[in-house]
Design an enzyme around this catalytic site. Sequence first.
Site, short mmCIF file in Angstrom:
data_model
loop_
_atom_site.label_atom_id
_atom_site.label_comp_id
_atom_site.label_asym_id
_atom_site.label_seq_id
_atom_site.Cartn_x
_atom_site.Cartn_y
_atom_site.Cartn_z
N HIS A 100 0.93 -1.20 -0.04
CA HIS A 100 0.07 0.12 -0.02
C HIS A 100 0.99 1.05 -0.13
O HIS A 100 1.73 1.26 0.53
CB HIS A 100 -1.01 0.18 1.30
CG HIS A 100 -1.66 -0.77 1.50
ND1 HIS A 100 -1.37 -2.39 2.21
CD2 HIS A 100 -3.19 -1.12 1.28
CE1 HIS A 100 -2.36 -3.03 2.16
NE2 HIS A 100 -3.43 -2.39 1.86
N ASP A 103 2.19 1.93 3.37
CA ASP A 103 3.21 1.04 4.05
C ASP A 103 4.63 1.50 3.73
O ASP A 103 5.30 1.30 4.57
CB ASP A 103 3.18 -0.42 3.42
CG ASP A 103 1.68 -0.60 3.52
OD1 ASP A 103 1.00 -0.69 4.58
OD2 ASP A 103 1.34 -1.65 2.68
C1 XLS Z 1 -7.65 -6.79 4.30
C2 XLS Z 1 -7.20 -7.05 2.72
C3 XLS Z 1 -6.04 -6.13 2.49
C4 XLS Z 1 -5.57 -6.22 0.98
C5 XLS Z 1 -4.89 -5.10 0.49
O1 XLS Z 1 -8.44 -7.67 4.58
O2 XLS Z 1 -6.62 -8.31 2.80
O3 XLS Z 1 -4.81 -6.55 3.17
O4 XLS Z 1 -4.93 -7.53 0.67
O5 XLS Z 1 -5.43 -3.75 0.75
#
Ligand code: XLS
Length: 440
Positions: A100, A103
């Site tokens: 993200h 991140d």
């Molecule tokens: C949350 C999601 C998230 C996505 C990316 O439950 O799995 O981690 O993979 O935003």
Amino acid sequence: MGEFFKGIGKIGYEGRDSANPLAFKYYDPDEVIGGKTMREQLRFALSWWHTMGGDGTDMFGVGTADKTWGESDPAARAKAKVDAAFEIMDKLSIDFFCFHDRDLSPEYGSLAETNAKLDEITDYIKAKQAETGIKCLWGTAKCFDHPRYMHGAGTSPSADVFAYAAAQIKKAIEATVKLGGNGYVFWGGREGYETLLNTNMGLELDNMARLMRMAVEYGRSIGFKGDFYIEPKPKEPTKHQYDFDTATVLGFLRKYGLDKDFRMNIEANHATLAQHTFQHELRVARDNGFFGSIDANQGDPLLGWDTDQFPTNVYDAALCMYEVLKAGGFTNGGLNFDSKARRGSFTPEDIFHSYIAGMDTFALGLRIAQKMIDDGRIDRFVADRYSSWNTGIGKDIIDGKVGFAELEKYALEKGEVTDSLGSGRQEMLESIMNNIMFSM
Ligand code: XLS
Ligand code: NI
Ligand code: NI
């Protein structure tokens, strides 16, 4: 730049009889299975959020793992995270990462400053990629944690929030393209509702589609040739998430004409939350030509939320890899470990044990899936079960040669069906599956 994981070397493949916990027992990156090397088939990715940022904080307590990477200043920490991430990927032979925007680099005072700081980090990552050959699997925007997104991003009742989300996603797509990513994910973090008493669902869904259409147009205009993905999830954090499951998302994509540009990113734990099996979600995607990428993890059937555990269930991994192989393998997608070590597994070494467990599980899954296909008993049984569609009345139905009148005539002449039902043989097939799995 120092070494973060002193005492842990490159994790090697030692085979199934090894008792070394810091070695692969089943993942042999360069071994060929099904015409490709295991690393090409599995396309493992590190998730930046869990591995580099997640410190075990939960609703009941503070973090247990130190993920500061030795830095208290946010910009210095963002850089240290890159160094540590590349060390982990190198030592584990992981070829991809997923991120993200936030991140990689957090929010600063203004969007302009946040974007400028993100550019510095993506420059730094790009240089590391050139040195190591490590690639980006996909990027995404964190449009769910800041308070501005409390009512959603693309589905917020506020047009200003929609605009802010669009600006953030524009930048995240640019970062993905810059890092050579062939995927861009929409996971609808808060794109859903708590109560219909305050919600204009029709407008929210139209707006979500508008945001995605703009993302596609912009992405293509700056040279993004990869896949956009939606990652279905039925609930959490909202009570009802719009991207409930693969079938629901397919209806959405087709309604809004987004089906040419989008594929599915299927997460195992999200399938569990939707009361489907992981394999079901993959099968729906594959049968509709929407198979894309996978968030590899597993949930706990006793818990009703996204526990994001590292996957260790070999049976599920085998059925997953069976679907992947039947879909022709990954193209732009891969297996992203959207997984975190348990809060009690807090030491740096646990990162390695977790990935080794997950990677070996999927390596076993791949080996078993290829064996299921080579063995042929299950595929042959299914083909035979539907053989009445290959000739006679079955073929006439498929070829569109008959309608109700002809079928009525056929049924009246034929009388009660006695000869073509056949046993479903579920127990026999489950036994064959065990035989395939445990004769490795
Ligand atoms: C949350 C999601 C998230 C996505 C990316 O439950 O799995 O981690 O993979 O935003
Ligand atoms: Ni996910
Ligand atoms: Ni998830």
